[in-house]
Design a protein around this motif. Structure first.
Motif, PDB file in Angstrom:
ATOM      1  N   MET A   1      62.086  20.777  11.042  1.00 50.60           N
ATOM      2  CA  MET A   1      61.427  20.775   9.745  1.00 50.60           C
ATOM      3  C   MET A   1      61.965  19.582   8.991  1.00 50.60           C
ATOM      4  N   LYS A   2      61.065  18.684   8.650  1.00 48.95           N
ATOM      5  CA  LYS A   2      61.751  17.632   7.929  1.00 48.95           C
ATOM      6  C   LYS A   2      61.102  17.776   6.328  1.00 48.95           C
ATOM      7  N   LEU A   3      62.353  17.685   5.443  1.00 54.09           N
ATOM      8  CA  LEU A   3      62.065  17.774   3.887  1.00 54.09           C
ATOM      9  C   LEU A   3      62.053  16.504   3.182  1.00 54.09           C
ATOM     10  N   ASP A   4      60.655  16.084   2.859  1.00 53.99           N
ATOM     11  CA  ASP A   4      60.571  14.692   2.451  1.00 53.99           C
ATOM     12  C   ASP A   4      59.868  14.941   0.891  1.00 53.99           C
ATOM     13  N   ALA A   5      60.659  14.928   0.001  1.00 55.19           N
ATOM     14  CA  ALA A   5      60.362  15.680  -1.395  1.00 55.19           C
ATOM     15  C   ALA A   5      59.068  14.508  -2.077  1.00 55.19           C
ATOM     16  N   LYS A   6      59.048  13.342  -1.300  1.00 58.83           N
ATOM     17  CA  LYS A   6      58.234  11.946  -1.744  1.00 58.83           C
ATOM     18  C   LYS A   6      58.327  11.943  -3.122  1.00 58.83           C
ATOM     19  N   VAL A   7      59.428  12.037  -3.707  1.00 58.07           N
ATOM     20  CA  VAL A   7      59.459  11.640  -5.329  1.00 58.07           C
ATOM     21  C   VAL A   7      59.348  10.136  -5.419  1.00 58.07           C
ATOM     22  N   PRO A   8      58.161   9.766  -6.363  1.00 60.89           N
ATOM     23  CA  PRO A   8      57.991   8.313  -6.307  1.00 60.89           C
ATOM     24  C   PRO A   8      59.316   7.406  -6.982  1.00 60.89           C
ATOM     25  N   PRO A   9      59.343   6.231  -6.335  1.00 57.05           N
ATOM     26  CA  PRO A   9      60.435   5.473  -7.307  1.00 57.05           C
ATOM     27  C   PRO A   9      60.210   5.162  -8.561  1.00 57.05           C
ATOM     28  N   GLY A  10      61.218   4.526  -9.032  1.00 52.82           N
ATOM     29  CA  GLY A  10      61.011   3.991 -10.626  1.00 52.82           C
ATOM     30  C   GLY A  10      61.751   5.014 -11.411  1.00 52.82           C
ATOM     31  N   PRO A  11      61.601   4.646 -12.813  1.00 45.10           N
ATOM     32  CA  PRO A  11      62.266   5.121 -14.008  1.00 45.10           C
ATOM     33  C   PRO A  11      61.580   6.706 -14.065  1.00 45.10           C
ATOM     34  N   LEU A  12      62.331   7.701 -14.286  1.00 44.70           N
ATOM     35  CA  LEU A  12      61.792   8.996 -14.368  1.00 44.70           C
ATOM     36  C   LEU A  12      60.560   9.055 -15.465  1.00 44.70           C
ATOM     37  N   ARG A  13      60.285   8.448 -16.414  1.00 43.66           N
ATOM     38  CA  ARG A  13      59.430   8.300 -17.350  1.00 43.66           C
ATOM     39  C   ARG A  13      58.126   7.944 -16.772  1.00 43.66           C
ATOM     40  N   GLU A  14      58.252   6.874 -15.787  1.00 47.92           N
ATOM     41  CA  GLU A  14      57.056   6.316 -15.349  1.00 47.92           C
ATOM     42  C   GLU A  14      56.466   6.787 -13.891  1.00 47.92           C
ATOM     43  N   LYS A  15      57.415   7.764 -13.400  1.00 52.55           N
ATOM     44  CA  LYS A  15      57.159   8.141 -11.838  1.00 52.55           C
ATOM     45  C   LYS A  15      55.603   8.738 -11.644  1.00 52.55           C
ATOM     46  N   TRP A  16      55.172   9.615 -12.685  1.00 52.77           N
ATOM     47  CA  TRP A  16      53.861  10.300 -12.268  1.00 52.77           C
ATOM     48  C   TRP A  16      52.782   9.164 -12.591  1.00 52.77           C
ATOM     49  N   ASP A  17      52.896   8.466 -13.753  1.00 51.25           N
ATOM     50  CA  ASP A  17      51.838   7.535 -13.834  1.00 51.25           C
ATOM     51  C   ASP A  17      51.593   6.417 -12.915  1.00 51.25           C
ATOM     52  N   ALA A  18      52.734   6.108 -12.341  1.00 49.62           N
ATOM     53  CA  ALA A  18      52.667   5.056 -11.295  1.00 49.62           C
ATOM     54  C   ALA A  18      52.312   5.776  -9.903  1.00 49.62           C
ATOM     55  N   HIS A  19      52.653   6.947  -9.704  1.00 48.44           N
ATOM     56  CA  HIS A  19      52.196   7.708  -8.670  1.00 48.44           C
ATOM     57  C   HIS A  19      50.423   7.832  -8.527  1.00 48.44           C
ATOM     58  N   VAL A  20      50.190   8.377  -9.737  1.00 46.70           N
ATOM     59  CA  VAL A  20      48.592   8.497  -9.821  1.00 46.70           C
ATOM     60  C   VAL A  20      47.940   7.059  -9.572  1.00 46.70           C
ATOM     61  N   ASP A  21      48.600   5.908 -10.161  1.00 45.10           N
ATOM     62  CA  ASP A  21      48.020   4.495  -9.901  1.00 45.10           C
ATOM     63  C   ASP A  21      48.026   4.096  -8.632  1.00 45.10           C
ATOM     64  N   SER A  22      48.607   4.776  -7.855  1.00 48.25           N
ATOM     65  CA  SER A  22      49.098   4.078  -6.527  1.00 48.25           C
ATOM     66  C   SER A  22      48.441   4.900  -5.229  1.00 48.25           C
ATOM     67  N   ILE A  23      48.207   6.433  -5.627  1.00 49.44           N
ATOM     68  CA  ILE A  23      47.692   7.031  -4.357  1.00 49.44           C
ATOM     69  C   ILE A  23      46.283   6.994  -4.036  1.00 49.44           C
ATOM     70  N   ARG A  24      45.813   7.213  -2.986  1.00 53.19           N
ATOM     71  CA  ARG A  24      44.349   6.988  -2.436  1.00 53.19           C
ATOM     72  C   ARG A  24      43.519   8.238  -3.065  1.00 53.19           C
ATOM     73  N   LEU A  25      42.562   7.892  -3.386  1.00 55.47           N
ATOM     74  CA  LEU A  25      41.417   8.733  -3.859  1.00 55.47           C
ATOM     75  C   LEU A  25      40.163   9.137  -3.028  1.00 55.47           C
ATOM     76  N   VAL A  26      39.552   9.823  -3.298  1.00 57.87           N
ATOM     77  CA  VAL A  26      38.023  10.070  -2.868  1.00 57.87           C
ATOM     78  C   VAL A  26      36.921   9.836  -3.677  1.00 57.87           C
ATOM     79  N   GLY A  27      36.135   9.025  -3.142  1.00 58.14           N
ATOM     80  CA  GLY A  27      35.070   8.544  -4.178  1.00 58.14           C
ATOM     81  C   GLY A  27      34.248   9.743  -4.322  1.00 58.14           C
ATOM     82  N   PRO A  28      33.542   9.687  -5.673  1.00 60.61           N
ATOM     83  CA  PRO A  28      32.421  10.837  -6.029  1.00 60.61           C
ATOM     84  C   PRO A  28      31.458  11.088  -5.079  1.00 60.61           C
ATOM     85  N   ARG A  29      30.867  10.098  -4.274  1.00 61.16           N
ATOM     86  CA  ARG A  29      30.105  10.286  -3.364  1.00 61.16           C
ATOM     87  C   ARG A  29      30.408  11.129  -1.880  1.00 61.16           C
TER      88      ARG A  29
END
Lengths: 637, 258
Positions: free
Chosen positions: A1-29
């Motif tokens: 079992m490999k534990l990779d928490a996948k915490v995004p890099p960067g300052p604490l205050r910016e992690k979530w926004d940067a993560h949302v900006d960079s992850i892949r999405l699924v389009g509405p169709r």
């Protein structure tokens, strides 16, 4: 079992926004091509199912109750935290984050907790938009109250029924998605196994609780929002149906289980009375805002409370913790109550109770004001105990209440099985070794409304939809195992009822793995649990058949899994050779009797991996504290 | 204490069903009604008889899962109390107690004391919500709500959806339940845009489910464990009449087509 928490890099205050900006999405169709299973309809499950449905995914949603609205989030009383800072009292995202990390005694992941604090404000906005009638001040603005473990007022509330109103908000959004055909709802349907195909979660096996039929559902991802496992203690504040089956079965299929020994014992419940009692009823922590906790100073003082003069009352929280007084965190309040009762100072018939007294608050503010604040709690107390808390102090005692432990998840809330997510109380993530009051609702809704619906897209988008169907051989195999287990339960035909085993397990766990734990006690429990389990499979009596509404069979399956899971809890408690938050090992305490952490060895998450026929294997996720410095918690000065 | 229990037993939804007499002894007054039934089930199980099926979950009066008509009254003799919060000290030693499931056409019995209340969920699905997606919303303080209005909305929103109002009504009407939801959202500013669509759809669904009509008997209010007032039924009726007078064109459908 490999534990990779996948915490995004960067300052604490910016992690979530940067993560949302960079992850892949699924389009509405493309979203309608993907299907997601959501198990559980509490705050996390209902919020996730409705949010995913509104995005356009096909959602299959399951609950064992007869309606999604009944999940046990409904019983949360006091409130929900958000760092709105409306009171001009210095509150901020950073402060909510810091309070939560400290309250959890430094055993939670910083990045997750910071994100929770950031998202807290949006939850209030979302709930109000749904029509949740939060308390308002005279000018029409939202009102706040304070809660344990913090120095600001950031808790939003609807009388003493905040959980109910938030759940009705979430399930009303769910109802809309059901109506529009985005969510198919399956009430009275219980999950009995998770199906993993080629290392990825592909579906679940369920039992229709009315017809007894066992069947499978396949999907592109599976979300468990199945709550906590405090019913391992039998007497707890959880609903009768709460159980560990979904997360325990996921563990058997390869998901890591994190910190199973972290269970919260809530300080203010109505004390247990008779031997046939079926549950403990919580009295909201908000009562500690105005109620003063005390016991008589003299052992065995049987005088009625009104006759005990001020000098002979021991306000033990106020004396020991002058800065926070009655508003110390839950673990501290619970342990202190047990300690004074163990010394023989407790009150009530069993000697295991302390007073929560409103006399001074009523004198100061008048009975009307206090009544308005706690009306339904007073009423509930009176109904159960036949005593009026306006005239005599309440008697309270700690009760198992919340499971901080749960399935290990990464920053995206995915377990160690790709495609299997855990949200709300079912995961381990944000509360560390102790949850602060009014934070459970916040976490469940942040997970369900705002985090999972975004992060799940990243996983879905990387895989084609509908690859595996429910007629796959793995589904047939899992179904056969479930049928086999059900038949075994029905065929023992012994002499003891399921309930009697559940009570015995609960008593053992409360004694050995409850408010305090010790090496000897845990070793004893680890000897006794397998004996009890062997006896269960030899002597349990489960009446009725498989193909019918059979509540004894439901209960038997849940207790069988709790009997297995209890061992993992004790093993975890034994392995964690330190005290932290709610996990109080008698061997590890300061001279003043407070928790003594061992940050050298245990500033980490214990993650257990299932091993067929062998002792579970321990992995550790190290925790780094960069924004808040590791320090001994201090609620005294 | 000792009790004689006459309990409705029915094997499955299509079964005939009948009252069966059970006796139970040694009951403490501090046991809840459901704990007394737990104990009865323990004894029946050990004796090799089928235990009584009944619903319950939170056992603290808020989930709405428990039901039972006790001596002819939904949730038993005490006002403002669910069955799970009813204690045996409110009965007399030796009492004979009749226990039935909710009786209503729209709530078919599934087994013994367990009924199917999904009709309630379908009423809510028809319109018991404010149509919002998850995502950023305006700050709530930009929309002040008078505390009295918020409190009144909460008085309605406190409904736990148990169905006692239906069980108590001689017509088997679901007016109090539906009115509580309609009023909760109709009182608040957030609920205004869909106020009339909501009431129309919910009332129509309520009728389609086979619930009876309201003849102002008021039994529902008396049986409601949360004390929800029948004034909300008046409020729903007013909204319903207004909705009938509103422009009949379904503009929503048009908006969707654009």
């Amino acid at each position: 079992m490999k534990l990779d928490a996948k915490v995004p890099p960067g300052p604490l205050r910016e992690k979530w926004d940067a993560h949302v900006d960079s992850i892949r999405l699924v389009g509405p169709r493309n979203r309608p091509r993907y299907s997601v299973i959501v198990v559980g309809t509490g705050l996390a499950g209902a919020a996730a199912a409705s949010s995913l449905g509104a995005l356009g995914y096909q959602v299959e949603c399951f609950c064992f109750q007869d309606s999604p609205r009944r999940a046990h989030s409904i019983a949360a009383q006091g409130g929900i935290n958000a760092s709105k800072g409306y009171r001009n009292d210095g509150d901020s995202v950073m402060r909510l984050f810091t309070d939560t990390i400290k309250g959890g005694d430094f055993r939670a992941r910083e990045a997750n907790v910071y994100r929770l604090a950031q998202l807290s404000m949006g939850i209030i906005d979302q709930a109000v938009a749904q029509g949740v009638p939060f308390a308002r001040e005279y000018g029409g603005m939202l009102a706040n109250r304070s809660f344990g473990g913090v120095l600001v007022e950031r808790t939003f509330y609807c009388r003493g029924e905040t959980g109910q109103q938030l759940l009705l908000g979430a399930t009303s959004s769910l109802a809309k998605e059901i109506h529009e055909g985005h969510v198919r709802m399956h009430p009275r349907t219980e999950i009995l196994d998770i199906v993993v195909v080629d290392g990825r979660a592909r579906g679940i096996v369920v039992r229709d609780l009315v017809s007894g039929a066992i069947s499978s559902y396949a999907a592109d991802a599976v979300v468990l929002a199945t709550g906590g496992y405090c019913n391992v203690f039998f007497l707890s504040t959880m609903a009768k149906g709460c159980n560990v089956t979904a997360t325990y079965r996921a563990w058997r299929r390869g998901a890591g289980f994190a910190n199973p020994c972290f269970t919260q014992i809530h300080p203010t419940a109505i004390p247990a009375g008779s031997e046939h009692q079926s549950k403990l009823t919580l009295m909201s922590e908000s009562l500690r805002n105005d109620g003063r906790v005390w016991v008589p100073r003299k052992q065995g003082d049987k005088r009625p409370p009104a006759e005990i003069p001020e000098a002979e009352r021991y306000y033990f929280l106020e004396e020991r913790y002058p800065r926070f007084g009655n508003l110390v965190p839950r673990d501290v309040a619970a342990r202190n109550a047990k300690e004074v009762c163990d010394k023989g100072l407790g009150v009530g018939a069993t000697g295991y109770g302390v007073y929560l007294d409103f006399r001074d608050a009523i004198q100061r503010l008048g009975v009307k004001v206090i009544e308005a604040r706690y009306h339904n709690l007073f009423e509930m107390y009176e109904r159960i105990t036949n005593e009026d808390p306006r005239k005599a102090p309440m008697r309270i005692y700690p009760a198992p209440h919340y499971a901080m432990g749960g399935l290990w998840v990464d920053y995206n809330l995915m377990t160690t099985i790709p495609g299997l997510y855990a949200i709300g109380e079912a995961n381990f993530s944000d509360h560390g070794a102790n949850r602060l009051g009014a934070s459970a609702l916040m976490q469940a809704l942040a997970d369900g409304y705002f985090i999972l619906p975004v992060t799940i897209a990243d996983y879905l988008s990387r895989n084609p939809s509908g690859e595996v169907k429910a007629d796959h051989a793995e589904f047939k195999r899992a179904e056969a195992e479930v049928r086999e287990r059900t038949k075994r339960l029905l065929s023992v035909n012994g002499k003891r009822t399921v309930l009697s085993f559940h009570r015995e397990l609960g008593q053992l766990m409360l004694d050995k793995c409850g408010i305090t734990r010790s090496r000897d006690g845990l070793e004893e429990a680890l000897r006794k649990i397998p004996e009890l389990r062997a006896q269960f499979w030899r002597d349990v009596k489960v009446p009725g058949g498989e193909g019918e509404l059979n509540q004894s069979l439901e209960h038997a399956g849940r207790v069988a899994d709790l009997l297995d899971f209890a061992e993992l809890m004790c093993l975890d408690a034994l392995t964690r050779e330190e005290s932290c938050g709610c996990h109080f090992r008698e061997e590890h305490q300061t001279e003043e009797g407070e928790t003594k952490r061992d940050d050298e060895r245990f500033a980490n998450v214990s993650v257990w991996e299932y091993q067929e026929g062998a002792r579970p294997r321990l992995h550790q996720e190290p925790l780094a504290f960069e924004a808040v410095h590791l320090a001994q918690r201090n609620y005294k000065t | 204490m000792k009790f004689i229990l006459r309990i409705w037993r029915q094997d499955h939804a299509k079964g005939a069903g009948a009252f069966v007499r059970h006796e139970i002894d040694g009951i403490s007054g501090d046991l809840s009604f459901l704990e007394m039934l737990d104990l009865l089930n323990e004894q029946l199980t050990v004796r090799g008889e089928a235990p009584v099926a009944f619903d319950s979950d939170c056992r603290e009066g808020v989930c709405g899962m428990c039901s039972l008509v006790i001596n002819g009254r939904p949730h038993g003799p005490n006002a403002l109390t669910t069955t799970c919060q009813l204690y045996m000290r409110h009965f007399r030693d030796g009492d004979e107690i009749t226990i039935e499931p909710w009786r209503a056409r729209a709530f078919p019995v599934l087994r013994d004391l367990v009924v199917d209340r999904t009709a309630f969920d379908r009423i809510l699905e028809a319109g018991g919500y404010v149509s919002v997606h998850s995502g950023p919303k305006p700050d709530p303080n930009s929309m002040p709500v008078e505390p009295e209005v918020a409190e009144e909305a909460l008085d309605a929103a406190t409904c736990i959806g148990c169905g006692a109002c239906v069980a108590a009504c001689p017509n088997g009407a679901a007016m109090l339940f539906t009115a509580a939801k309609v009023s909760h959202l109709g009182l608040l500013p957030q609920g205004q845009p869909e106020r009339y669509v909501r009431v129309t759809r919910m009332v129509e669904q309520m009728e389609a489910e086979g619930f009876g009509g309201c003849t102002n008997l008021g039994e529902c209010e008396g049986a409601c464990p949360k004390g929800i007032s029948i004034k909300f039924i008046g409020r729903m009726n007013r909204d319903y009449y207004r909705s009938v007078l509103k422009e009949p064109i379904d503009r929503r459908g048009r908006m969707g087509a654009q």
